[in-house]
Each structure stands twice: as structure tokens, then as C-alpha cells.
Design a protein around this motif. Sequence first.
Motif, mmCIF file in Angstrom:
data_model
loop_
_atom_site.group_PDB
_atom_site.id
_atom_site.type_symbol
_atom_site.label_atom_id
_atom_site.label_comp_id
_atom_site.label_asym_id
_atom_site.label_seq_id
_atom_site.Cartn_x
_atom_site.Cartn_y
_atom_site.Cartn_z
ATOM 1 N N ARG A 55 27.770 34.637 32.734
ATOM 2 C CA ARG A 55 27.942 35.068 34.062
ATOM 3 C C ARG A 55 29.067 35.906 34.299
ATOM 4 O O ARG A 55 29.819 36.172 33.522
ATOM 5 C CB ARG A 55 27.994 33.729 34.927
ATOM 6 C CG ARG A 55 29.147 33.082 34.854
ATOM 7 C CD ARG A 55 29.070 31.696 35.676
ATOM 8 N NE ARG A 55 30.393 30.724 35.498
ATOM 9 C CZ ARG A 55 31.518 30.981 36.023
ATOM 10 N NH1 ARG A 55 31.822 31.750 36.970
ATOM 11 N NH2 ARG A 55 32.544 29.968 35.810
ATOM 12 N N LYS A 56 29.236 36.451 35.743
ATOM 13 C CA LYS A 56 30.099 37.257 36.063
ATOM 14 C C LYS A 56 31.535 36.764 36.551
ATOM 15 O O LYS A 56 31.456 35.786 37.220
ATOM 16 C CB LYS A 56 29.796 38.235 37.211
ATOM 17 C CG LYS A 56 30.579 39.440 37.354
ATOM 18 C CD LYS A 56 30.087 40.294 38.597
ATOM 19 C CE LYS A 56 29.070 41.371 37.738
ATOM 20 N NZ LYS A 56 28.524 42.485 38.769
ATOM 21 N N PRO A 57 32.543 37.293 36.069
ATOM 22 C CA PRO A 57 33.820 36.356 36.740
ATOM 23 C C PRO A 57 34.323 37.102 37.860
ATOM 24 O O PRO A 57 34.172 38.533 38.105
ATOM 25 C CB PRO A 57 34.967 36.553 35.395
ATOM 26 C CG PRO A 57 34.458 38.161 34.844
ATOM 27 C CD PRO A 57 32.946 38.190 35.038
ATOM 28 N N TYR A 58 34.995 36.584 38.789
ATOM 29 C CA TYR A 58 35.556 37.157 39.950
ATOM 30 C C TYR A 58 37.024 36.938 40.158
ATOM 31 O O TYR A 58 37.647 37.583 41.084
ATOM 32 C CB TYR A 58 34.913 36.294 41.159
ATOM 33 C CG TYR A 58 33.246 36.851 41.173
ATOM 34 C CD1 TYR A 58 32.611 37.917 41.684
ATOM 35 C CD2 TYR A 58 32.540 35.954 40.666
ATOM 36 C CE1 TYR A 58 31.526 38.235 41.847
ATOM 37 C CE2 TYR A 58 30.991 36.476 40.724
ATOM 38 C CZ TYR A 58 30.534 37.394 41.276
ATOM 39 O OH TYR A 58 29.192 37.813 41.283
ATOM 40 N N THR A 59 37.597 35.860 39.528
ATOM 41 C CA THR A 59 39.224 35.766 40.025
ATOM 42 C C THR A 59 39.925 36.133 38.468
ATOM 43 O O THR A 59 39.422 35.822 37.684
ATOM 44 C CB THR A 59 39.432 34.564 40.195
ATOM 45 O OG1 THR A 59 38.805 33.304 39.398
ATOM 46 C CG2 THR A 59 38.733 34.140 41.587
ATOM 47 N N LEU A 60 41.096 36.828 38.808
ATOM 48 C CA LEU A 60 41.894 37.231 37.815
ATOM 49 C C LEU A 60 43.318 36.917 37.866
ATOM 50 O O LEU A 60 43.797 37.061 38.942
ATOM 51 C CB LEU A 60 41.700 38.938 37.508
ATOM 52 C CG LEU A 60 42.750 39.614 36.581
ATOM 53 C CD1 LEU A 60 42.408 39.257 35.161
ATOM 54 C CD2 LEU A 60 42.813 41.288 36.691
ATOM 55 N N ARG A 61 43.992 36.455 36.891
ATOM 56 C CA ARG A 61 45.367 36.592 36.741
ATOM 57 C C ARG A 61 46.028 37.321 35.889
ATOM 58 O O ARG A 61 45.363 37.367 34.646
ATOM 59 C CB ARG A 61 45.787 35.221 36.727
ATOM 60 C CG ARG A 61 47.542 35.032 36.458
ATOM 61 C CD ARG A 61 47.708 33.503 36.115
ATOM 62 N NE ARG A 61 49.241 33.375 35.890
ATOM 63 C CZ ARG A 61 50.273 32.580 36.643
ATOM 64 N NH1 ARG A 61 49.820 32.297 37.732
ATOM 65 N NH2 ARG A 61 51.399 32.753 36.071
ATOM 66 N N GLU A 62 46.935 38.382 36.160
ATOM 67 C CA GLU A 62 47.403 39.452 35.022
ATOM 68 C C GLU A 62 48.930 38.819 34.920
ATOM 69 O O GLU A 62 49.824 39.249 35.794
ATOM 70 C CB GLU A 62 47.294 40.771 35.727
ATOM 71 C CG GLU A 62 47.999 41.859 34.350
ATOM 72 C CD GLU A 62 47.827 43.234 35.316
ATOM 73 O OE1 GLU A 62 48.395 44.034 34.319
ATOM 74 O OE2 GLU A 62 47.588 43.568 36.397
ATOM 75 N N ASP A 63 49.370 38.083 33.875
ATOM 76 C CA ASP A 63 50.578 37.892 33.511
ATOM 77 C C ASP A 63 51.225 39.005 33.041
ATOM 78 O O ASP A 63 50.665 40.167 32.415
ATOM 79 C CB ASP A 63 50.636 36.786 32.680
ATOM 80 C CG ASP A 63 50.127 35.295 32.939
ATOM 81 O OD1 ASP A 63 50.250 35.173 34.390
ATOM 82 O OD2 ASP A 63 50.208 34.428 32.445
ATOM 83 N N PHE A 64 52.701 38.983 33.044
ATOM 84 C CA PHE A 64 53.430 40.080 32.792
ATOM 85 C C PHE A 64 52.918 41.561 33.410
ATOM 86 O O PHE A 64 52.844 42.522 32.782
ATOM 87 C CB PHE A 64 53.569 40.461 31.044
ATOM 88 C CG PHE A 64 53.953 39.092 30.429
ATOM 89 C CD1 PHE A 64 55.229 38.703 30.246
ATOM 90 C CD2 PHE A 64 52.983 38.281 29.938
ATOM 91 C CE1 PHE A 64 55.589 37.679 29.444
ATOM 92 C CE2 PHE A 64 52.960 37.183 29.391
ATOM 93 C CZ PHE A 64 54.606 36.949 29.285
ATOM 94 N N CYS A 65 52.476 41.677 34.702
ATOM 95 C CA CYS A 65 51.696 42.691 35.071
ATOM 96 C C CYS A 65 52.176 44.063 35.403
ATOM 97 O O CYS A 65 51.551 44.918 35.535
ATOM 98 C CB CYS A 65 51.112 42.037 36.612
ATOM 99 S SG CYS A 65 52.133 41.893 37.851
ATOM 100 N N GLY A 66 53.603 43.749 35.461
ATOM 101 C CA GLY A 66 54.264 45.271 35.468
ATOM 102 C C GLY A 66 53.887 46.063 36.962
ATOM 103 O O GLY A 66 54.038 45.336 38.054
ATOM 104 N N THR A 67 53.203 47.110 36.940
ATOM 105 C CA THR A 67 52.926 47.687 37.990
ATOM 106 C C THR A 67 51.404 47.444 38.301
ATOM 107 O O THR A 67 50.783 47.950 39.127
ATOM 108 C CB THR A 67 52.775 49.300 37.469
ATOM 109 O OG1 THR A 67 51.863 49.719 36.740
ATOM 110 C CG2 THR A 67 54.078 49.720 37.408
ATOM 111 N N PHE A 68 50.747 46.375 37.803
ATOM 112 C CA PHE A 68 49.712 45.475 38.152
ATOM 113 C C PHE A 68 48.457 46.619 38.487
ATOM 114 O O PHE A 68 47.708 46.520 39.247
ATOM 115 C CB PHE A 68 49.602 44.829 39.336
ATOM 116 C CG PHE A 68 50.329 45.268 40.561
ATOM 117 C CD1 PHE A 68 49.487 45.613 41.600
ATOM 118 C CD2 PHE A 68 51.728 45.189 40.909
ATOM 119 C CE1 PHE A 68 49.779 45.984 42.877
ATOM 120 C CE2 PHE A 68 52.306 45.769 42.077
ATOM 121 C CZ PHE A 68 51.358 46.152 43.230
ATOM 122 N N ALA A 69 48.178 47.787 37.713
ATOM 123 C CA ALA A 69 47.127 48.596 37.632
ATOM 124 C C ALA A 69 46.061 47.969 37.540
ATOM 125 O O ALA A 69 44.847 48.373 38.093
ATOM 126 C CB ALA A 69 47.378 49.891 36.887
#
Length: 286
Positions: A55-69
Motif C-alpha cells: 500500500r501507499k505510505p503517507y507519513t514521513l520522518r526525515e532524521d538528520f534532515c538538514g534543509t529538509f528538501a
Amino acid sequence: MTKTKTKAAPKTARKSKTPTMAETADKFLCYQKSVQSPSHEVEFFEQAFRDAFRRKPYTLREDFCGTFAVCCDWVDSNKRRTAIGVDLCDQTLQWGRDHNLSKLTEKQQSRVTLLQEDVRIPSVPAVDVLAAQNFSFWIFKTRPEVLEYFKAARANLNSEGIMVIDMMGGGACYEEQNVDKRTIKKGKHGFEYHWQQVSFNPVNADAHFRIDFKFADGSKMKNAFEYHWRFWTIPEVRELLAEAGFRESHVYWEQEEDAGKDAGEWRRGINAPSHPSWISYIVGVA
């Protein structure tokens, strides 16, 4: 005899020095153009999640995201998607607010949450996909530190969730002073990206890397970014993921065409060619 005074010659105005391209360049912008491909990352996250849960994911967590592009591209890809970016550096986060977040609509911006804190701190809500890209967790140099982080990552995932991390390796990655040079943009406004393996200690796997940028006018931005990491291997990381509570992990390799060129397609694999320099993904499944 009367001495006549001679007038001093007028002083010539000192010409202002024209700044070099390196002096006026934005290192964060150069980094994004050289290293990151947010749309590819979002596409891969979706593929890996579908492989695990169909199935498709909808929620994301970006660790060490920096400029979070990546966070910004994630919410832009689907109106139901939300993203959490986590990083300790205020300067980097602020650059992302000014240059990445500002390009989104107000509704899209409202679906991005930024946390200036240690990635090992558990937070809510849990997410479908947790990403730690660009070898960022290599900042942790001991097994206990990595295990602590992986346990925190596992706790930040939904009951059906994946952790995505990238890895590099190959003999060339251990060669001190080896420099990978790539032209990012051609022409009079162009620049090159230089990735250098400064040093490697085989006793404890301590590694020092740096990024330089060289510009069309010949100027160079040295040490734009520096990294002092532990060089982790795929087997070590998969063992630590299992210890942290992930029920399985998979390694994804980029497929090659007949001519040996990368095809841009990533698949799970248990065997891989021993290239002198390679990049892969490890996906931990909760």
C-alpha cells in the motif's frame, strides 16, 4: 633661497576586488544540487513501502534532515502526506525554511513539522517511513550508540513502517586522498562537486570525508562540508537493525544495463558485484 613646495600626486582610488564565485556561492544550494535528489527519494520510499506492505505510505520522518528538501517534496507529492524533519543545526533548518519551505503553498507548509532536537529522542506521531539519508547515522561510532538510535527509530514507526538508510562501500572508499569529481553545472556559471576521502583508519574504521566545490572562474570553496564518521558495513547494520526490533531488513541495489550503466531501477538483492565504489539502500521493516 626659498624652497618651493611640490604638490603630492593625487592618490589613485584603490580598485575594489571582485569577489570570486566561491566567495559568493551558497554552500547549501550547491549541496542540494550536487548530492540530493528529493523526487527520487520519495519515489524509492514509496516503492520500498509497497514492497513491504502493498500500500501507499503517507507519513514521513526525515532524521538528520538538514534543509529538509525531502520533506518538502514528500508533502508536494500527495495532498494527504505529512512530514516531520529532525535536525540539531538551527542554521541549516533556517536555510530550509527560507529556500525550500517557502516554495510550498500555505496548506503544504502546514503539513511539515520541524524539530530541532536529537534524533534519538522519541516523538509523536509515529510514521510510515523514517529516513536517515546520506550516511548521516555514521556519526555514531559505536555499536551501543547505533543500537540506541535504531531502537528510537523503531519506536517512531507505526506498527507497519519502514526505516530507509543508504550505505556506501567498495575498495575505493578506503583509499586516502581519493577524490570523486563531478560536474554539476556546465558553463560560466557552472561548478564541480569534489568528494574526498581524506583519511581512513582500518583499526577502528574511523573515516574523514569532505566536500569541496570548484567554480568556473577557478575559485574553490574548500571544506564546505566535513564528516568524521565510523565506516559501517551492511552486515553490521543489518545485525543492529535486528537487535533493535526490526523483524527483517532488505538490501536494495541499483540495476545495471547490459553496457554496465546504472538503469535507475532499484531491487532487493542478496548478491551484488564487488565494484570499487557503490551505493545501496538498507530497508528495515517494522
